[in-house]
Design an enzyme around this catalytic site. Structure first.
Site, short mmCIF file in Angstrom:
data_model
loop_
_atom_site.label_atom_id
_atom_site.label_comp_id
_atom_site.label_asym_id
_atom_site.label_seq_id
_atom_site.Cartn_x
_atom_site.Cartn_y
_atom_site.Cartn_z
N TYR A 159 -18.20 12.89 -15.80
CA TYR A 159 -18.45 11.47 -15.54
C TYR A 159 -19.37 11.30 -14.32
O TYR A 159 -19.18 11.97 -13.30
CB TYR A 159 -17.10 10.76 -15.33
N LYS A 168 -9.89 2.41 -18.77
CA LYS A 168 -10.36 2.63 -20.13
C LYS A 168 -9.20 2.47 -21.13
O LYS A 168 -8.68 1.39 -21.25
CB LYS A 168 -11.04 4.01 -20.21
N ARG A 193 0.83 -1.21 0.00
CA ARG A 193 0.00 0.00 0.00
C ARG A 193 0.87 1.26 0.00
O ARG A 193 0.45 2.32 -0.46
CB ARG A 193 -0.98 -0.01 1.18
N ASP A 222 -9.31 15.60 -16.13
CA ASP A 222 -9.56 14.18 -16.36
C ASP A 222 -9.35 13.93 -17.85
O ASP A 222 -10.12 14.37 -18.69
CB ASP A 222 -11.00 13.84 -15.93
C1 LIG Z 1 -14.75 5.56 -16.04
C2 LIG Z 1 -14.40 6.97 -15.77
C3 LIG Z 1 -14.05 7.39 -14.48
C4 LIG Z 1 -14.06 6.46 -13.29
O1 LIG Z 1 -13.10 5.45 -13.43
P1 LIG Z 1 -13.21 4.00 -12.73
O2 LIG Z 1 -11.94 3.36 -13.17
O3 LIG Z 1 -14.44 3.34 -13.24
O4 LIG Z 1 -13.26 4.25 -11.26
C5 LIG Z 1 -13.68 8.71 -14.32
N1 LIG Z 1 -13.69 9.59 -15.35
C6 LIG Z 1 -14.04 9.21 -16.59
C7 LIG Z 1 -14.03 10.22 -17.69
C8 LIG Z 1 -14.40 7.90 -16.86
O5 LIG Z 1 -14.77 7.53 -18.09
#
Ligand SMILES: *Cc1c(COP(=O)(O)O)cnc(C)c1O
Length: 398
Positions: free
Chosen positions: A117, A214, A64, A189
């Protein structure tokens, strides 16, 4: 022999995704970074433990707190985004909450673009409100309005671009310009764009966050998050992560590392396929609107061209005839899989009013510019003509 690939100018992006952060051939000259699947680390003697406590970067205590497999991801991501340091965490939401809770305390405020999101929206709107952190939302198409909310309490500017599901673009340079006047840090993001298509730090942002679940992972087989930015704050974010507990498992970090090595060729293909599909959809008579920043008729195409090197693999389109038609198309698709999430090698399709915007009232949907006939596509890396054909056949059923 240790080669260092630190300079972002020394190699092009497709080279860096392969070699950056991988210079240690440890142990046994291993070409790929092993999965250090261990929770804890032994010390030869107490003097070694003291070295760790004094900050020796090659010593580890407990996963961790840090782990060599995780560290490789962090170094690679820092180089790919052009930042000083990186932190890998258990999910995209862990990345967002960790950086936000590092920069903002109870009684302080955030200014965020919206749409955003869904998970981030809930975090900001509900969880943070319970912590007495107030979030003001601004439409990315009216980003100047961020100025109206700035106060001595503002500790973070947050933006997501392009946005989910209908691919609006926020002007990063403008957003940064407003924040910098008051020395407020900016977090972007960058999940939809990836560092292949967009480099927020080079545009003046202070931190980048990713849902590595993603495009970075790219194979729909892991959940992870990444933060990149100034070392001093990343060190503080690591402390936040350590106490809130959102650390990633070494196996997840290894899968992410494996995915990252093909990021450049995958995103190149995602971009190519999405451009072809968007162009096909925009000429189809059963399609009312197409949202893709790469289309010349996208309302922010000029801005997207300025701040992105490629337009990404995400498309949203509206079928004539509302939810009934959208459902018909969805259920007729063979290659596009009816699933949420995005950024994997396989093409996915989803209906926002049945997924990300399920349960939204009419007014909320109008505000988000989401309609029942919309379908969101995550264009994979299959053959573009096969994907176009799949959509053509499905649209013929309407
Ligand atoms: C999926 C997503 C998140 C959250 O990510 P997780 O890995 O599902 O926790 C945050 N921002 C965007 C733009 C996303 O597509």
């Amino acid at each position: 022999m240790k080669k260092k690939y630190k300079s972002k100018d020394a190699y092009a992006f497709p080279t860096l995704v392969v070699c950056a952060g991988e210079e240690d051939r440890f142990p046994y000259g291993a070409v790929t970074k092993p999965i250090f699947q261990t929770s804890t680390f032994a010390f030869e003697n107490t003097a070694e433990l003291i070295k760790f406590q004094k900050g020796d970067p090659d010593k580890y205590l407990y996963t961790r707190y840090g782990n060599p497999t995780l560290k490789t991801v962090e170094e690679k991501m820092a180089i790919l985004e052009g930042g000083e340091a990186g932190l890998v965490v258990s999910s995209g939401m862990a990345a967002v909450s960790t950086i936000a809770l590092t920069l903002v305390s109870s009684g302080e405020e955030i200014i965020s673009t919206e749409p955003i999101y869904g998970g981030t929206y809930h975090l900001f709107k509900h969880a943070f409100s319970n912590l007495n952190i107030k979030v003001h939302f601004v439409n990315p198409e009216e980003i100047d309005k961020a100025k109206d909310w700035v106060s001595p309490k503002t500790k973070l500017f947050f933006c997501e671009t392009p946005t989910n599901p209908n691919l609006k673009v926020a002007d990063i340079v403008k957003f940064v310009g407003i924040a910098k006047k008051k020395k407020i840090p900016v977090v972007v993001d960058n999940t939809f764009a990836t560092p292949y298509n967009q480099k927020p730090l080079a545009l003046g942002a202070d931190f980048v966050v990713h849902s590595a679940t993603k495009y970075l992972g790219g194979h729909s087989d892991l959940v992870a998050g990444v933060i990149v930015g100034k070392k001093k704050i990343i060190d503080q974010a690591r402390e936040t992560m350590k106490v809130f507990g959102g650390c990633i498992d070494p196996l997840g970090a290894f899968l992410l590392l494996r995915g990252l090595k093909t990021l450049a060729i995958r995103v190149e293909r995602h971009n190519h396929n999405a451009e072809k599909i968007a162009s096909f959809l925009s000429k189809h008579k059963k399609v009312k609107r197409v949202f893709y920043p790469g289309l010349p008729n996208h309302s922010q195409h000029a801005l997207a061209k300025r701040q992105m090197q490629g337009f990404g693999g995400m498309i949203c389109f509206e079928v004539r005839g509302g939810l009934k038609s959208a459902t018909k198309v969805m259920d007729s698709l063979k290659l596009f899989i009816n699933a949420t999430s995005l950024g994997g090698v396989e093409s996915l399709a989803s209906i926002p009013v049945l997924t990300s915007h399920y349960g939204f009232g009419q007014q909320e949907l109008e505000k988000a510019d989401v309609t029942p006939g919309m379908i969101r596509l995550s264009c994979g890396i299959e053959d573009a003509d096969d994907l176009v054909e799949d959509l053509r056949r499905a649209l013929d059923k309407v």
